[in-house]
Design an enzyme around this catalytic site. Structure first.
Site, short mmCIF file in Angstrom:
data_model
loop_
_atom_site.label_atom_id
_atom_site.label_comp_id
_atom_site.label_asym_id
_atom_site.label_seq_id
_atom_site.Cartn_x
_atom_site.Cartn_y
_atom_site.Cartn_z
N GLU A 33 0.83 -1.21 0.00
CA GLU A 33 0.00 0.00 0.00
C GLU A 33 0.86 1.25 0.00
OE1 GLU A 33 -3.12 0.15 -1.20
OE2 GLU A 33 -3.58 -1.35 0.32
N SER A 67 -23.08 7.14 -19.51
CA SER A 67 -22.99 6.13 -18.45
C SER A 67 -24.39 5.83 -17.94
CB SER A 67 -22.13 6.63 -17.29
OG SER A 67 -22.30 5.77 -16.17
N GLY A 122 -15.73 5.11 -5.54
CA GLY A 122 -15.23 5.79 -4.35
C GLY A 122 -15.02 4.88 -3.15
N ALA A 123 -15.01 3.56 -3.36
CA ALA A 123 -14.85 2.63 -2.25
C ALA A 123 -13.43 2.11 -2.16
CB ALA A 123 -15.82 1.46 -2.40
N SER A 126 -11.19 1.04 -7.15
CA SER A 126 -10.72 1.44 -8.49
C SER A 126 -11.78 1.45 -9.57
CB SER A 126 -9.57 0.53 -8.95
OG SER A 126 -8.38 1.02 -8.48
N GLU A 160 -5.37 9.93 -16.04
CA GLU A 160 -5.86 10.27 -14.70
C GLU A 160 -4.97 11.34 -14.05
OE1 GLU A 160 -7.56 7.07 -12.56
OE2 GLU A 160 -7.78 8.20 -10.71
N ASP A 172 -3.48 0.72 -10.06
CA ASP A 172 -4.88 0.43 -10.35
C ASP A 172 -5.10 0.08 -11.81
OD1 ASP A 172 -5.09 1.20 -7.76
OD2 ASP A 172 -6.22 3.04 -8.13
N TYR A 224 -3.38 12.30 0.87
CA TYR A 224 -2.64 11.49 -0.11
C TYR A 224 -1.48 12.31 -0.68
CZ TYR A 224 -1.87 8.60 -4.33
OH TYR A 224 -1.31 7.82 -5.31
P1 ADP Z 1 -12.36 4.76 -6.94
O1 ADP Z 1 -11.51 4.61 -8.15
O2 ADP Z 1 -11.69 4.31 -5.69
O3 ADP Z 1 -13.70 4.12 -7.07
P2 ADP Z 1 -12.21 7.53 -7.66
O4 ADP Z 1 -12.55 8.77 -6.94
O5 ADP Z 1 -10.83 7.37 -8.17
O6 ADP Z 1 -12.63 6.32 -6.71
O7 ADP Z 1 -13.17 7.37 -8.92
C1 ADP Z 1 -14.57 7.51 -8.76
C2 ADP Z 1 -15.11 8.34 -9.90
O8 ADP Z 1 -15.09 7.58 -11.12
C3 ADP Z 1 -16.56 8.73 -9.72
O9 ADP Z 1 -16.68 9.90 -8.95
C4 ADP Z 1 -17.00 8.96 -11.17
O10 ADP Z 1 -16.59 10.23 -11.62
C5 ADP Z 1 -16.20 7.91 -11.91
N1 ADP Z 1 -17.02 6.70 -12.10
C6 ADP Z 1 -16.88 5.50 -11.50
N2 ADP Z 1 -17.82 4.62 -11.93
C7 ADP Z 1 -18.56 5.28 -12.83
C8 ADP Z 1 -19.70 4.94 -13.65
N3 ADP Z 1 -20.24 3.72 -13.59
N4 ADP Z 1 -20.20 5.89 -14.47
C9 ADP Z 1 -19.66 7.12 -14.51
N5 ADP Z 1 -18.61 7.50 -13.78
C10 ADP Z 1 -18.06 6.62 -12.94
MG MG Z 2 -9.68 5.66 -8.50
#
Ligand code: ADP
Ligand code: MG
Length: 384
Positions: A33, A67, A122-123, A126, A160, A172, A224
């Site tokens: 990590e 989406s 957001g969990a 990735s 990114e 990721d 971070y």
């Molecule tokens: P993680 O990668 O840990 O889930 P991030 O903050 O890096 O968290 O990415 C989350 C973001 O990715 C969301 O806020 C959104 O903008 C985008 N995202 C994730 N899944 C979807 C989806 N199914 N449709 C549209 N955007 C998405």
């Molecule tokens: Mg991410």
């Protein structure tokens, strides 16, 4: 099922069939990590949860994005107008990938894209990399770019970092692009050399649970950045390119040199010991001593909590409760300050542990966690 729905959604939106449907998974990191921006080792595996995209090429320089998981209609952009930092919405992830491909000189002339994802956003699992990699793979196939998984991962990371503006490491995207079913990916983030390590817990009577705490503390992004800067400072103080270059055997001497720079001592100690833990887990898995990785995961959590200081009460509660209920190992995973933890357990103990964690969260008045089993699954692929 998901593939057919996404294909149907594409037809409904754009009035034509897509040229194909692709999937790219989210991931959990078994160990390693915050090592990926220190040129170190990581060991993620792919989740069964995927972002699925139906895609068709266009020849007129237009990019259309939709989406199924986001309110709102089709977003239409021109490739010529794509520019870093111009977009603060979800569309920055896929359009950033198109931008990165064009910028690298690949002959991409437009696309219609409809996607849907089962990766919780957001969990710490990735969802963003899944989104990027599915788009990159689709365009790589359709435009016959001939890029390998690790090259797609680099382009997605660039998207990114530069286009979205998130300073993430390479783990990721590489995990989503390169993982294989039934394996964890031992990745050297310096040169992206990789080794697939068989990781079939079910065959050995074990399970790996992901506990999504459903919280994301608001200071996580700033913290971070601070950890990254702190690691760079530590490397500079020690005169190395990256903390990866401090051998574990020389850790004590390195810490001595840092003297009373308490922050540098903590950060360096975490990164150097974490790299060592990844190598230890690889050795244990390769020798078939799978249960023995439990204590290594536990030590990894303690290091993230006490030295790197990126845990939070919810993550600590998952780990402490799981261990008190018989888990073999547990640790927070991902960036920290919320997101998810993983729990390694005997199959027979899974229900007891899950119940104990849920009860502990209720007693602490925390939002109920989401618990699911993570089976090492396939990396990005074409579905149809
Ligand atoms: P993680 O990668 O840990 O889930 P991030 O903050 O890096 O968290 O990415 C989350 C973001 O990715 C969301 O806020 C959104 O903008 C985008 N995202 C994730 N899944 C979807 C989806 N199914 N449709 C549209 N955007 C998405
Ligand atoms: Mg991410």
């Amino acid at each position: 099922m998901q593939a057919q729905q996404v294909r149907d959604g594409f037809v409904e939106l754009y009035g034509t069939e897509p040229e194909g449907v692709w999937a790219a998974p989210g991931r959990v990191n078994l160990i390693g990590e915050h090592t990926d921006y220190n040129d170190g080792f990581v060991m993620p595996f792919a989740l069964p949860h995927t972002a699925v995209a139906a895609v068709a090429r266009r020849t007129d320089g237009v990019l259309r994005l939709h989406s199924a998981d986001v309110e709102g209609g089709v977003v239409e952009l021109r490739l010529d107008d794509l520019a870093p930092d111009s977009d603060r919405n979800w569309t920055a992830y896929p359009s950033g990938v198109v931008w990165a491909l064009c910028e690298a000189g690949h002959p991409v002339t437009g696309a219609d894209i409809h996607l849907a994802s089962t990766v919780p956003a957001g969990a710490g699992l990735s969802s963003s990399a899944a989104l990027e990699v599915v788009v990159a793979l689709a365009l790589n196939d359709l435009y016959e770019l001939g890029l390998k998984g690790w090259q797609l991962a680099r382009l997605c990371q660039r998207a990114e970092n530069v286009y979205v503006g998130a300073p993430v490491g390479i783990m990721d995207q590489t995990a989503s692009a390169c993982c294989e079913e039934g394996h964890a990916l031992f990745l050297d983030t310096r040169d992206l050399s990789q080794k697939q390590i068989p990781f079939d817990l079910a065959a050995e009577g074990m399970r790996l649970l992901v506990v999504d705490t459903q919280v994301k503390h608001s200071h996580s992004e700033g913290e971070y950045g601070k950890r990254r800067a702190g690691c760079e400072r530590g490397a500079a103080l020690l005169g190395v390119d990256a903390l990866r270059d401090v051998p574990y055997a020389e850790l004590d001497a390195a810490l001595e040199r840092l003297g009373d720079d308490e922050e540098a001592v903590r950060l360096v100690r975490h990164i150097v010991t974490e790299d060592e833990r990844v190598e230890k887990v690889v050795a244990l898995l390769e020798s078939g001593d799978t249960r023995a990785i439990g204590p290594v995961l536990i030590a990894g959590h303690a290091s993230l909590r006490d030295d790197f200081r990126i845990s939070c009460p919810e993550l600590d509660l998952v780990v402490d409760t799981a261990l008190a209920s018989g888990a073999l190992g547990a640790r927070m995973t991902g960036g920290g300050f919320g997101g998810s933890a993983i729990v390694l357990a005997e199959a027979a103990d899974v229900d007891t542990i899950t119940k104990a964690v849920e009860e502990a969260f209720a007693a602490a008045d925390f939002t109920a966690p989401r618990v699911f089993e993570a089976v090492p699954s396939a990396g990005a692929r074409r579905l149809s």
